[in-house]
Design an enzyme around this catalytic site. Sequence first.
Site, PDB file in Angstrom:
ATOM      1  N   GLY A   1      12.241   2.678   7.566  1.00 35.31           N
ATOM      2  CA  GLY A   1      12.646   2.185   6.248  1.00 35.31           C
ATOM      3  C   GLY A   1      13.074   0.726   6.187  1.00 35.31           C
ATOM      4  O   GLY A   1      13.983   0.384   5.431  1.00 35.31           O
ATOM      5  N   SER A   2      12.375  -0.159   6.919  1.00 40.13           N
ATOM      6  CA  SER A   2      12.793  -1.569   6.833  1.00 40.13           C
ATOM      7  C   SER A   2      12.434  -2.166   5.467  1.00 40.13           C
ATOM      8  O   SER A   2      13.173  -3.008   4.944  1.00 40.13           O
ATOM      9  CB  SER A   2      12.202  -2.397   7.981  1.00 40.13           C
ATOM     10  OG  SER A   2      10.849  -2.666   7.755  1.00 40.13           O
ATOM     11  N   ASN A   3      11.320  -1.745   4.882  1.00 41.92           N
ATOM     12  CA  ASN A   3      11.008  -2.220   3.520  1.00 41.92           C
ATOM     13  C   ASN A   3      12.028  -1.682   2.528  1.00 41.92           C
ATOM     14  O   ASN A   3      12.491  -2.403   1.645  1.00 41.92           O
ATOM     15  CB  ASN A   3       9.588  -1.810   3.122  1.00 41.92           C
ATOM     16  CG  ASN A   3       8.548  -2.775   3.647  1.00 41.92           C
ATOM     17  OD1 ASN A   3       8.431  -3.902   3.178  1.00 41.92           O
ATOM     18  ND2 ASN A   3       7.805  -2.352   4.670  1.00 41.92           N
TER      19      ASN A   3
ATOM     20  N   ARG B   1       2.536  10.401   3.644  1.00 39.41           N
ATOM     21  CA  ARG B   1       1.880  11.577   3.060  1.00 39.41           C
ATOM     22  C   ARG B   1       0.931  11.081   2.000  1.00 39.41           C
ATOM     23  O   ARG B   1       1.255  10.131   1.285  1.00 39.41           O
ATOM     24  CB  ARG B   1       2.910  12.490   2.383  1.00 39.41           C
ATOM     25  CG  ARG B   1       3.429  13.613   3.235  1.00 39.41           C
ATOM     26  CD  ARG B   1       4.179  14.591   2.371  1.00 39.41           C
ATOM     27  NE  ARG B   1       3.275  15.600   1.828  1.00 39.41           N
ATOM     28  CZ  ARG B   1       3.365  16.902   2.116  1.00 39.41           C
ATOM     29  NH1 ARG B   1       4.309  17.345   2.919  1.00 39.41           N
ATOM     30  NH2 ARG B   1       2.526  17.774   1.587  1.00 39.41           N
ATOM     31  N   ILE B   2      -0.219  11.732   1.908  1.00 41.35           N
ATOM     32  CA  ILE B   2      -1.166  11.336   0.869  1.00 41.35           C
ATOM     33  C   ILE B   2      -0.837  12.135  -0.384  1.00 41.35           C
ATOM     34  O   ILE B   2      -0.715  13.358  -0.343  1.00 41.35           O
ATOM     35  CB  ILE B   2      -2.609  11.578   1.344  1.00 41.35           C
ATOM     36  CG1 ILE B   2      -2.896  10.632   2.527  1.00 41.35           C
ATOM     37  CG2 ILE B   2      -3.603  11.332   0.214  1.00 41.35           C
ATOM     38  CD1 ILE B   2      -4.111  11.010   3.325  1.00 41.35           C
TER      39      ILE B   2
ATOM     40  N   ASN C   1       2.571   0.660  -3.566  1.00 33.92           N
ATOM     41  CA  ASN C   1       2.518   0.846  -2.110  1.00 33.92           C
ATOM     42  C   ASN C   1       2.456  -0.513  -1.424  1.00 33.92           C
ATOM     43  O   ASN C   1       1.999  -1.491  -2.008  1.00 33.92           O
ATOM     44  CB  ASN C   1       1.263   1.654  -1.741  1.00 33.92           C
ATOM     45  CG  ASN C   1       1.171   1.958  -0.256  1.00 33.92           C
ATOM     46  OD1 ASN C   1       2.182   2.257   0.395  1.00 33.92           O
ATOM     47  ND2 ASN C   1      -0.027   1.878   0.305  1.00 33.92           N
TER      48      ASN C   1
ATOM     49  N   HIS D   1       1.000  -2.253   2.207  1.00 40.18           N
ATOM     50  CA  HIS D   1       0.122  -1.963   3.348  1.00 40.18           C
ATOM     51  C   HIS D   1       0.015  -3.221   4.211  1.00 40.18           C
ATOM     52  O   HIS D   1      -0.125  -4.326   3.681  1.00 40.18           O
ATOM     53  CB  HIS D   1      -1.255  -1.528   2.846  1.00 40.18           C
ATOM     54  CG  HIS D   1      -2.152  -1.085   3.942  1.00 40.18           C
ATOM     55  ND1 HIS D   1      -1.998   0.125   4.593  1.00 40.18           N
ATOM     56  CD2 HIS D   1      -3.192  -1.703   4.552  1.00 40.18           C
ATOM     57  CE1 HIS D   1      -2.909   0.231   5.543  1.00 40.18           C
ATOM     58  NE2 HIS D   1      -3.648  -0.863   5.532  1.00 40.18           N
TER      59      HIS D   1
ATOM     60  N   GLU E   1       6.043  -8.699   4.401  1.00 37.70           N
ATOM     61  CA  GLU E   1       6.092  -7.472   3.588  1.00 37.70           C
ATOM     62  C   GLU E   1       7.401  -7.414   2.807  1.00 37.70           C
ATOM     63  O   GLU E   1       7.428  -7.114   1.618  1.00 37.70           O
ATOM     64  CB  GLU E   1       6.017  -6.223   4.489  1.00 37.70           C
ATOM     65  CG  GLU E   1       4.668  -5.983   5.110  1.00 37.70           C
ATOM     66  CD  GLU E   1       4.621  -4.637   5.847  1.00 37.70           C
ATOM     67  OE1 GLU E   1       5.203  -3.646   5.374  1.00 37.70           O
ATOM     68  OE2 GLU E   1       3.989  -4.585   6.922  1.00 37.70           O
TER      69      GLU E   1
HETATM   70  C1  GAR Z   1       5.032  -0.919   6.968  1.00 35.10           C
HETATM   71  O1  GAR Z   1       4.430  -1.832   7.832  1.00 35.10           O
HETATM   72  C2  GAR Z   1       4.097  -0.572   5.837  1.00 35.10           C
HETATM   73  O2  GAR Z   1       3.301  -1.651   5.430  1.00 35.10           O
HETATM   74  C3  GAR Z   1       3.266   0.516   6.457  1.00 35.10           C
HETATM   75  O3  GAR Z   1       4.186   1.290   7.172  1.00 35.10           O
HETATM   76  C4  GAR Z   1       5.238   0.446   7.626  1.00 35.10           C
HETATM   77  C5  GAR Z   1       6.557   1.067   7.253  1.00 35.10           C
HETATM   78  O4  GAR Z   1       7.603   0.343   7.806  1.00 35.10           O
HETATM   79  N1  GAR Z   1       2.548   1.295   5.472  1.00 35.10           N
HETATM   80  C6  GAR Z   1       1.300   1.698   5.617  1.00 35.10           C
HETATM   81  O5  GAR Z   1       0.652   1.505   6.623  1.00 35.10           O
HETATM   82  C7  GAR Z   1       0.735   2.408   4.409  1.00 35.10           C
HETATM   83  N2  GAR Z   1      -0.639   2.716   4.586  1.00 35.10           N
HETATM   84  P1  GAR Z   1       9.085   0.503   7.266  1.00 35.10           P
HETATM   85  O6  GAR Z   1       9.403   2.006   7.332  1.00 35.10           O
HETATM   86  O7  GAR Z   1       9.912  -0.282   8.225  1.00 35.10           O
HETATM   87  O8  GAR Z   1       9.123  -0.026   5.857  1.00 35.10           O
END
Ligand code: GAR
Length: 204
Positions: free
Chosen positions: A12-14, A95-96, A111, A113, A178
């Site tokens: 969950g860094s985002n 999850r899709i 989202n 990516h 991101e």
């Molecule tokens: C992030 O890099 C995000 O872009 C990616 O998962 C990571 C989650 O990191 N998402 C995907 O690849 C979606 N297809 P986080 O839990 O530290 O936010």
Amino acid sequence: MINLAILISGRGSNMKSILQAHKSGELEGINEIIVVSNKVDAPGLEVAKKEFGANTIIIRPGESKQEFENNLIHELQYNNFLKNDGLICLAGFMRILSPEFVNLYKNRIVNIHPSLLPSFKGLNAQKQALLAGVKVTGCTVHLVDVGIDSGPIILQKCVPVFDTDTEVTLSQRILIEEHKIYVKALKLLATNKLVIKENRVFQI
Ligand code: GAR
């Protein structure tokens, strides 16, 4: 003012950077934030609770995708997420979502990516970029449609690929960007600064 649900499955860094921006008053237009995880042990849950005092909800996998999504919809409604109002942001949510769910919240699900979409969709986008030998990659924030990592693009940011890069170093460089573009995109959405025409998103 709208409410925001952040869906996570992992660290969950985002999510953290969004909660941080909200806490410091940067996310105008967003009222309440709830964090929803499909994993009981997602490390992001502790961060949300302990560092931000956020309301967190766990939705277990259930018997089927439909059961999971019905529970998710129930929780969103219970927390005052109306169909045409609140925003849902996927932040490492693994999850899709079904076409029915996506259509119910059309243009309200966002989202992030770690690639310049439409390149390198799916898992391990950074590794895919290294294997393809590209010199530039990046990250994309987009509205979610019924495809995987597809839908109208809101913001993208380029990141260079260096000869010395590993998956780890490249992922770290992308992640920094991101965190910036996700907050920026949510702000634009929450303050109604975007117009969506077919597959294109324009800032007004
Ligand atoms: C992030 O890099 C995000 O872009 C990616 O998962 C990571 C989650 O990191 N998402 C995907 O690849 C979606 N297809 P986080 O839990 O530290 O936010």
